[in-house]
Design an enzyme around this catalytic site. Structure first.
Site, PDB file in Angstrom:
ATOM      1  CG  ASP A 400      -2.430   0.094   0.710  1.00 56.98           C
ATOM      2  OD1 ASP A 400      -2.710   0.256  -0.371  1.00 56.98           O
ATOM      3  OD2 ASP A 400      -3.175   0.425   1.800  1.00 56.98           O
ATOM      4  CG  ASP A 453      -8.006  -0.307   2.103  1.00 48.80           C
ATOM      5  OD1 ASP A 453      -6.848  -0.608   2.033  1.00 48.80           O
ATOM      6  OD2 ASP A 453      -8.463   0.629   1.282  1.00 48.80           O
TER       7      ASP A 453
END
Length: 557
Positions: A400, A453
């Protein structure tokens, strides 16, 4: 059934393909690096660049609404971007004046206009001279504002050159895209009177969309965790019955290997993120409208399977016989009558979303398909212990950060954010998102969160509840409540950071991973369960059959 397990594994493989490009929490914006362009007295306005259907969370933004009035009747509204120079535009619509719009002659406004201007807004074409020269020329001709029409459909910054000195500009300057300019020119040439109203509404610091997205993410993990734990407990109870009966066919596998559940290992966790990076990079390079269509098809396939799985599991409580009765279908194998009954509905639902996905209400269907898909994956794919969970989330944490922040150093832009927005594709973005409209935002748009997420931390949270139930721990004395709280708090911190950083896209796992992993490890260490959580992932159980066998061997004849 073997066919069901194969389908589950295939679904898992397909979902991996879908989730590789899952972006972090975004405002859906294009916020350019405002510090990279020169600022000086008379050229220091803050601004951001906006595209239609995007959400920008810049607090002191300079996005401008241009409301048109044709012959006194309200007409089309356009969105532009203000310049670094010039007077700030009023924020409230009621304070914005209706001013006549005229077309510059010459069109570029690089030389004094030939037509008479009396406090009018002048519309000019981009090119042939600097933005500041156009603005100065319009100001000297007594214009009250200048609309500069770009030569492309996109919008760009109007900044000052480093060596410019004539910056005593006191009129607002706004850039509009090429298509907006074409419509305005058509209005001017076909009607007798066109007036405009320029204003720049301020965005609320927090919109209710963030609240609903937070609730959707938390409740999705909550439902998936309880479903996963209930299935694991049922399998464990069944296994205990076999052990107590001292059966000769005692399975030598853990509960997680039954009913089509796939246990992830360390190697798979690492490969997951490596493959994710490769797929994300491929999306970045091949991003186009046809590629978005491919992703839509893949999302529909996964959404159909996810929605079907959830509906069958829910309806089987009322239609148990239909859920347990099977029929053989060519190419698909044995399928329950209940699955056969709900499949047309799920397929129709997904197809209708794909056809009408650009409509204002399509986000509801997209969220339903997405939530069902995430819950199904969390039911199928299990993190067996804390070790695998740590490797998975640790690699995803690096993934990420790299693709949101570090990739800017190599590609001059954030690869993750470009893919999430669907730049160069002509579309609003990829479908693998949960989204919610910004209801109280005067600019509209959506707040979004990527599947990854929710899914990746959700695997760890679901693991904690399975452990608690198998270990017969209370809610407060277990790990699930605290893992759930850590995830919710980490996501909340993400939204706070999103607002504090002026709407720049934030990698949610940057905040979620430390909270969830840190909470479980700290509690496990404090309670003395860390070794079991790390290696086994489930409480140690004594086998009654082995105890019986040992007692028979030790008993005297």
């Amino acid at each position: 059934m073997a066919s069901e397990k194969i389908c589950s594994i295939l679904l898992f493989s397909a979902v991996i393909l879908l989730l590789q490009d899952a972006p972090s929490v975004l405002a859906g914006d294009i916020v350019h690096d405002d510090d990279s362009t020169p600022k000086k007295p008379g050229c220091a306005n803050q601004f951001v660049l906006v595209l239609e259907a995007c959400v920008v969370m810049e607090h002191h933004n300079h996005i401008v609404k241009v409301q048109t009035w044709v012959n006194g009747v309200e007409d089309a509204e356009f969105v532009g971007v203000g310049a670094r120079f010039g007077r700030a535009i009023v924020s409230k619509e009621k304070n914005a004046k209706h001013t006549r719009l005229i077309l510059s002659d010459p069109r570029d406004c690089c030389s004094p206009p030939k037509n008479k201007i009396v406090g009018d807004v002048i519309m000019v074409d981009r090119g042939n001279c600097t933005f500041t020269r156009k603005a100065n020329t319009a100001q000297n001709a007594n214009a009250s504002a200048i609309l500069i029409i770009n030569n492309q459909k996109e919008l760009y910054k109007m900044v000052c050159d480093p060596d410019e000195t004539d910056l005593n500009i006191h009129i607002p300057a706004v850039m509009l895209p090429l298509d907006a300019g074409a419509r305005l020119e058509k209005m001017l040439t076909s009607t007798s009177s066109v007036s405009v109203q320029l204003y720049s509404p301020r965005r609320p610091p927090v919109d209710i969309a963030e609240v609903f997205l937070w609730m959707m993410a938390v409740l999705t993990i909550l439902c998936a965790s309880y479903w996963s734990a209930w299935t694991a407990r049922e399998a464990a109870i069944e296994q205990d019955k076999l052990l107590k009966d001292a059966s000769d066919e005692i399975p030598n596998t853990k509960y997680a290997s039954v009913s089509g559940v796939v246990n992830m290992n360390v190697k798979a966790a690492v490969l997951f993120v490596v493959f994710a990076s490769c797929f994300l990079f491929m999306l970045y390079k091949l991003m186009s409208s046809w590629f978005i269509d491919v992703l839509v098809v893949l999302f529909c396939i996964g959404g159909i399977e996810g929605l079907q799985t959830c509906l069958v599991a829910l309806l089987s409580r009322w239609f148990k016989h239909a859920g347990e009765a099977y029929i053989k279908v060519p190419f698909l194998g044995s399928i329950s009558y209940l699955t056969l009954a709900v499949s047309p509905f799920c397929t129709t639902f997904a197809v209708l979303w794909a056809v009408y996905r650009n409509n204002s209400f399509a986000w509801i269907c997209q969220d339903i398909l997405g939530i069902a898909l995430i819950i199904t994956v969390l039911q199928i794919v299990h993190v067996p212990n804390l070790k695998v969970g740590t490797v998975l989330l640790g690699c995803a944490f690096i993934y990420d950060i790299f693709w949101v922040f570090v990739s800017k150093k190599f590609f001059k832009e954030s690869v993750m954010i470009v893919v999430a927005r669907g730049d160069r594709s002509g579309e609003d973005g990829i479908p693998m998102l949960l989204k919610f409209p910004r209801i109280f935002d005067p600019w509209g748009g959506y707040s979004i969160i990527g599947f990854g997420d929710i899914l990746l931390p959700g695997m760890l949270v679901a693991f904690s509840l399975r452990y608690d139930w198998l270990a017969n721990k209370s809610l407060r004395g277990g790990y699930f409540l605290w893992a759930m709280f850590a995830y919710g708090f980490g996501l909340l911190v993400t939204y706070v950071a999103l607002n504090l950083m002026d709407g720049h896209g934030q990698p949610a796992l940057l905040y979620i991973v430390p909270f969830t992993l840190g909470t479980l490890m700290t509690l496990g260490k404090k309670r003395g369960d860390l070794k079991g959580l790390w290696r086994n992932g489930e409480p140690q159980k004594h086998c009654p059959h082995l105890r019986l066998q040992n007692s028979e061997e030790l008993s005297p004849e």
